[in-house]
Design an enzyme around this catalytic site. Structure first.
Site, mmCIF file in Angstrom:
data_model
loop_
_atom_site.group_PDB
_atom_site.id
_atom_site.type_symbol
_atom_site.label_atom_id
_atom_site.label_comp_id
_atom_site.label_asym_id
_atom_site.label_seq_id
_atom_site.Cartn_x
_atom_site.Cartn_y
_atom_site.Cartn_z
ATOM 1 N N GLU A 1 0.870 -1.199 0.000
ATOM 2 C CA GLU A 1 0.000 0.000 0.000
ATOM 3 C C GLU A 1 0.905 1.247 0.000
ATOM 4 O O GLU A 1 1.934 1.269 0.670
ATOM 5 C CB GLU A 1 -0.828 -0.054 1.292
ATOM 6 C CG GLU A 1 -1.732 1.122 1.560
ATOM 7 C CD GLU A 1 -2.434 0.991 2.934
ATOM 8 O OE1 GLU A 1 -2.032 0.136 3.761
ATOM 9 O OE2 GLU A 1 -3.383 1.756 3.163
ATOM 10 N N LYS B 1 -9.494 1.948 -1.787
ATOM 11 C CA LYS B 1 -9.670 1.312 -0.460
ATOM 12 C C LYS B 1 -11.008 1.682 0.160
ATOM 13 O O LYS B 1 -11.315 2.863 0.361
ATOM 14 C CB LYS B 1 -8.519 1.738 0.442
ATOM 15 C CG LYS B 1 -8.465 1.024 1.794
ATOM 16 C CD LYS B 1 -7.229 1.470 2.573
ATOM 17 C CE LYS B 1 -7.047 0.723 3.875
ATOM 18 N NZ LYS B 1 -5.835 1.155 4.594
ATOM 19 N N CYS C 1 -4.952 -3.507 2.732
ATOM 20 C CA CYS C 1 -4.662 -3.518 4.168
ATOM 21 C C CYS C 1 -5.892 -3.741 5.041
ATOM 22 O O CYS C 1 -6.419 -4.846 5.084
ATOM 23 C CB CYS C 1 -3.905 -2.246 4.552
ATOM 24 S SG CYS C 1 -2.894 -2.509 6.044
HETATM 25 C C1 ACM Z 1 -3.872 -0.008 7.254
HETATM 26 O O1 ACM Z 1 -4.976 -0.170 6.735
HETATM 27 N N1 ACM Z 1 -2.891 0.585 6.591
HETATM 28 C C2 ACM Z 1 -3.599 -0.489 8.604
#
Ligand code: ACM
Length: 262
Positions: free
Chosen positions: A38, A109, A142
Site C-alpha cells: 500500500e 480502499k 490492508c
Molecule cells: C492499514 O490499513 N494501513 C492499517
C-alpha cells in the site's frame, strides 16, 4: 504461475526514488504477478492534506502508473501496487493492476484505517475481479482484511488470487488472511512494508511478515518482520476453483437464507 511480493521500505515523500527502486527490483525478478505494498511510492504518515495532494496522481496517466506500465511491458509481468490517487478533486488510497498490455484495473480502499479518513475519501470502486488469462485477480487494501465481506465478495465474483497491498502495524492480519484464504478457497498475497516513520509527533512501525497463502490455508511464503525482501512461489491458480473442504462444498452449502448481513 509465478506470484510474489516485494516487501519494501519506502522513503516518505521520495516518490521518484521509491518508484525507481521498485522498478529496479521488478526488472530482476522472474514472476508473472508481483505485488507491492500500500502507498509504496509515497510512504504512509501524512501530516497535511497538502502533502497528500502533492504526491497523489491521476491513474493511469501519473508518473508511478506510467513507470510501472513500462516495466510490466518490458518484463512481461502483471503488477499490483498501492498508491495515492487523485481523481476529480478527490484523493483515494488506491491499488492498480497493470499488465504487459497496459492498464487493467483500479481499486479504491473501502475501509480506511484511523487517520486515513483525514487524507482520503472512502473508496467507491467496489470489489472487482479482473481476468488476466493466467488467473482471475481481486484487490483489497490492508485494513479491508478485518471486514470478511471484502474477501468474500471477491471470491464470490470468481477471484483466484486476492492481491492485498498493505501497511500493517497491528499483528492480527496474517492469521486472519489464512482464514480468509481457507474460507473462500482462494490464494491470498499480502504484501506489507517494513520500517519506521516518525513525523508530526507520531511514530509508526510497520510489521513486515508479507505472506502468500494457498486455498487450503497453507502459508507458501513468509517474509521477515523487519527486512525488505522479495519472494516468488509457483502456484496452480486453478486450485482456487475447487471450493471443497473435505466432502463439503463451502460455496454451495452457504445458508444465505439465514444470514443477515445488511
Ligand atoms: C492499514 O490499513 N494501513 C492499517
Amino acid at each position: 504461475m509465478k506470484i510474489g511480493f516485494i516487501q519494501f521500505h519506502p522513503e516518505f515523500g521520495k516518490k521518484e526514488k521509491n518508484v525507481e527502486k521498485a522498478v529496479g527490483i521488478i526488472r530482476d525478478i522472474d514472476a508473472d504477478l508481483i505485488v507491492l505494498p500500500e502507498l509504496f511510492n509515497s510512504g504512509y504518515l501524512f501530516t497535511s492534506a497538502e502533502e497528500v495532494e502533492n504526491i497523489s496522481e491521476d491513474v493511469p496517466s501519473g508518473y508511478t502508473t506510467q513507470s510501472l506500465l513500462h516495466v510490466a511491458k518490458d518484463t512481461d509481468t502483471f503488477i499490483v501496487a498501492g498508491l495515492a490517487e487523485k481523481a476529480e478533486g478527490a484523493r483515494y488510497n488506491s491499488a492498480v493492476l497493470l499488465g504487459p498490455e497496459g492498464f487493467v484495473g483500479l481499486y479504491r480502499k473501502a475501509h480506511l484505517f484511523k487517520d486515513e479518513v483525514k487524507w482520503f475519501e472512502k473508496g467507491d470502486t467496489g470489489f472487482n475481479v479482473h481476468d488476466i488469462g493466467l488467473a482471475r485477480i481481486g484487490m483489497m487494501i490492508c485494513f479491508d482484511w478485518i471486514f470478511p465481506e471484502a474477501a468474500r465478495t471477491l471470491a464470490l465474483k470468481g477471484a483466484d488470487i486476492i492481491c492485498h497491498p498493505s501497511n500493517l502495524m497491528l499483528p492480527f492480519c496474517q492469521k486472519a488472511m489464512i482464514t480468509r484464504s481457507l474460507e473462500n478457497g482462494v490464494f491470498s498475497l499480502t504484501c506489507n512494508r517494513v520500517g519506521v516513520e516518525e513525523r508530526g509527533g507520531e511514530r509508526l512501525e510497520f510489521t513486515g511478515l508479507s505472506q502468500i497463502v494457498d486455498p487450503k490455508g497453507n502459508v507458501l511464503a513468509l517474509a521477515s518482520e523487519d527486512e525488505e525482501g522479495t519472494q516468488v512461489v509457483e502456484i496452480d491458480p486453478m486450485e482456487a476453483r475447487d471450493k471443497t473442504v473435505g466432502i463439503n462444498k463451502i460455496f454451495q452449502e452457504r445458508r444465505t437464507d439465514l444470514y443477515e448481513l445488511s
